[in-house]
Design an enzyme around this catalytic site. Structure first.
Site, PDB file in Angstrom:
ATOM      1  N   GLU A  16       0.837  -1.211   0.000  1.00  0.00           N
ATOM      2  CA  GLU A  16       0.000   0.000   0.000  1.00  0.00           C
ATOM      3  C   GLU A  16       0.868   1.256   0.000  1.00  0.00           C
ATOM      4  OE1 GLU A  16      -2.796   0.989  -0.642  1.00  0.00           O
ATOM      5  OE2 GLU A  16      -4.385   0.426   0.747  1.00  0.00           O
ATOM      6  N   THR A  75      -3.782  12.666  -5.263  1.00  0.00           N
ATOM      7  CA  THR A  75      -3.613  12.452  -3.829  1.00  0.00           C
ATOM      8  C   THR A  75      -3.188  13.754  -3.145  1.00  0.00           C
ATOM      9  OG1 THR A  75      -2.932  10.202  -4.312  1.00  0.00           O
ATOM     10  CG2 THR A  75      -2.468  11.004  -2.105  1.00  0.00           C
TER      11      THR A  75
END
Lengths: 308, 308
Positions: B129, B182
């Site tokens: 991740e 992001t």
């Protein structure tokens, strides 16, 4: 229907660690006694107050204001005389005004055949609490009326959750006999907090609720942790860091400020550990020059109790 | 012991309303398929990728990095070939990288006789991740590996709670085909928040956990409410207010941003309401000029599943 009732109205712990403003629990061995009598003469009268010097005029007395609030809604064809045997010192941080307010509305509702539910009782008790604290809050009233652990989800609309209580949970309280002014305990609180701290706190609140549901004492221990309020308010409580450190060494699950202080509570699995926590509190304060009282209590899952 | 396994690795919803950074749940009808083969040649190889154009080099691929992490700890006397049938679009906000990372570690652990527990699997999946998100987080991995609703109590030490899932709960997802960077989704977040808002949020998180334990759909509805993140992030999602308003009119319990968007999820009691929520999403976006996909899914209480 009885025309007189005597009740035990318990002390309570609010602001339980991570659950500032929302989580509370109910104590068993500390509380006021109140006798409420249904009489023909309409109105609310406070006929006797033992223990502390408090006003007899109902509109100036926490129990009186709460009683007037429920009385005005229900408008019964009678009146009530209230005797208060006050055992919880006002300003101790363990719900002294909450016990008076919730006890008065509980007893009157009972003597009238329980027309109101618990949430409605809290609504009326909040009016009495507001006389003492100058704001509407329910975090001591909810555990007094529901017993066990409670979560005040919201005040408007009033929404109270009754949470499960693990059966071996005991509380220990130390009440240092000092005064913390409400203004001071509010002034030390930050208006804004880091988002990163808030995330830790709400993870702890969620985990605490899960721990109560699953009787997971390890999770209780790691969740009962306040990263937001305690760092600010502990400065108002003499020897707080030593107290907490000594109490945690006994195996207690947590040690934190009760309400806005000055009382400090511990929670423990089992009465033995709760008594060790009490000894640790006594030892810490023994040479402080500050008078104090300590108590050990099972969590009271019933709340207010009828004693006669 | 099988030498090959085919798994379904599900999409997940993180940042569930009030539970920013901590609460997630697992979907059932959307997910990747992965085939992992135990081979004599040591090392991790990605041998096939369908669906999207992703790197084959293990150290540049989310599944590869997660696989390398568990592989290095367990140091087995074999290697693994990984085929990825990627169905969840990267950057959709429903745990695309989480599915790849958790699927890889789940499959390798299974093929080696399950030496690691779920929390350990999440530890390794987090390394994958981190390649995608540049930070260690587990809020998509936890629901993929545990199934149902999960609460990430803390990352260090890694502590995951598996929460109960009420049985009639369905999710609806709309994935608008836009990109949210992001950096942008982080930049709109406040560093500091009002204490008063944080209190509302942690009351909601506590209430949500209680609602999941007690299958209280009304309480779910009133708890699934985010006063902190959504007001900032919703500006990144076109027509968010209209979408939410239209979805809530169907009787859905909540409508909120999935992960950091652009996907938006609803939760409903019963599949019928979930389908009405889907129609409301489709209608809202029909004339927007933005391509979109929608899905209806039962909450997946198993998490990753072996399909062959």
């Amino acid at each position: 229907m009885n025309s007189e009732i005597k009740i035990f109205s318990p002390a309570t712990v609010a602001n339980v660690a991570c659950g500032f403003d929302v989580l509370g629990f109910c104590l068993d061995t500390i509380g006021d006694y109140m006798t409420v009598r249904k009489v023909d003469d309409k109105g609310i009268r406070i006929t006797n107050i033992k223990g502390f010097d408090l006003p007899f005029a109902p509109e100036k007395n926490v129990a009186g204001v709460a009683a007037l609030s429920i009385y005005r809604q229900l408008a019964p064809n009678c009146g009530f005389d209230i005797e208060i045997d006050k055992r919880i010192k006002p300003g101790s941080g363990i719900g002294s005004s909450g016990a008076s307010a919730s006890g008065a509305v509980y007893a009157i509702n009972k003597l009238l055949g329980e027309p109101l539910d618990k949430t409605q009782l809290i609504h009326h008790a909040m009016q009495g609490e507001a006389l003492a604290s100058k704001s509407l809050h329910a975090d001591n009233l909810a555990p007094a009326i529901y017993g066990g652990f409670t979560l005040v989800k919201s005040i408007n609309p009033l929404q109270i959750l009754s949470l499960p209580t693990p059966k071996d949970l005991f509380a220990t309280i130390i009440h240092p006999q000092i005064e913390i002014k409400t203004a001071d305990s509010r002034a030390v609180l930050p208006k804004n907090i880091p988002l990163s701290d808030a995330i830790i706190q709400w993870a702890n609140v969620g985990s605490l609720v899960h721990a109560l549901h699953s009787s997971d004492y390890n999770l209780l221990q790691s969740s009962l942790n306040d990263v937001i309020i305690e760092p600010h308010r502990k400065q108002l409580i003499p020897h707080f860091d030593a107290l907490k450190s000594n109490v945690l060494k006994t195996g207690a699950l947590t040690c934190a400020i009760s309400g806005s202080g000055p009382s400090v509570f511990a929670l423990s699995k089992g009465e033995n550990t709760a008594k060790l926590a009490q000894e640790a509190m006594q030892t810490t304060y023994a040479n402080s020059g500050i008078d104090f009282e300590t108590y050990v209590s099972k969590i009271n899952v019933e709340g207010i109790k009828i004693v006669e």
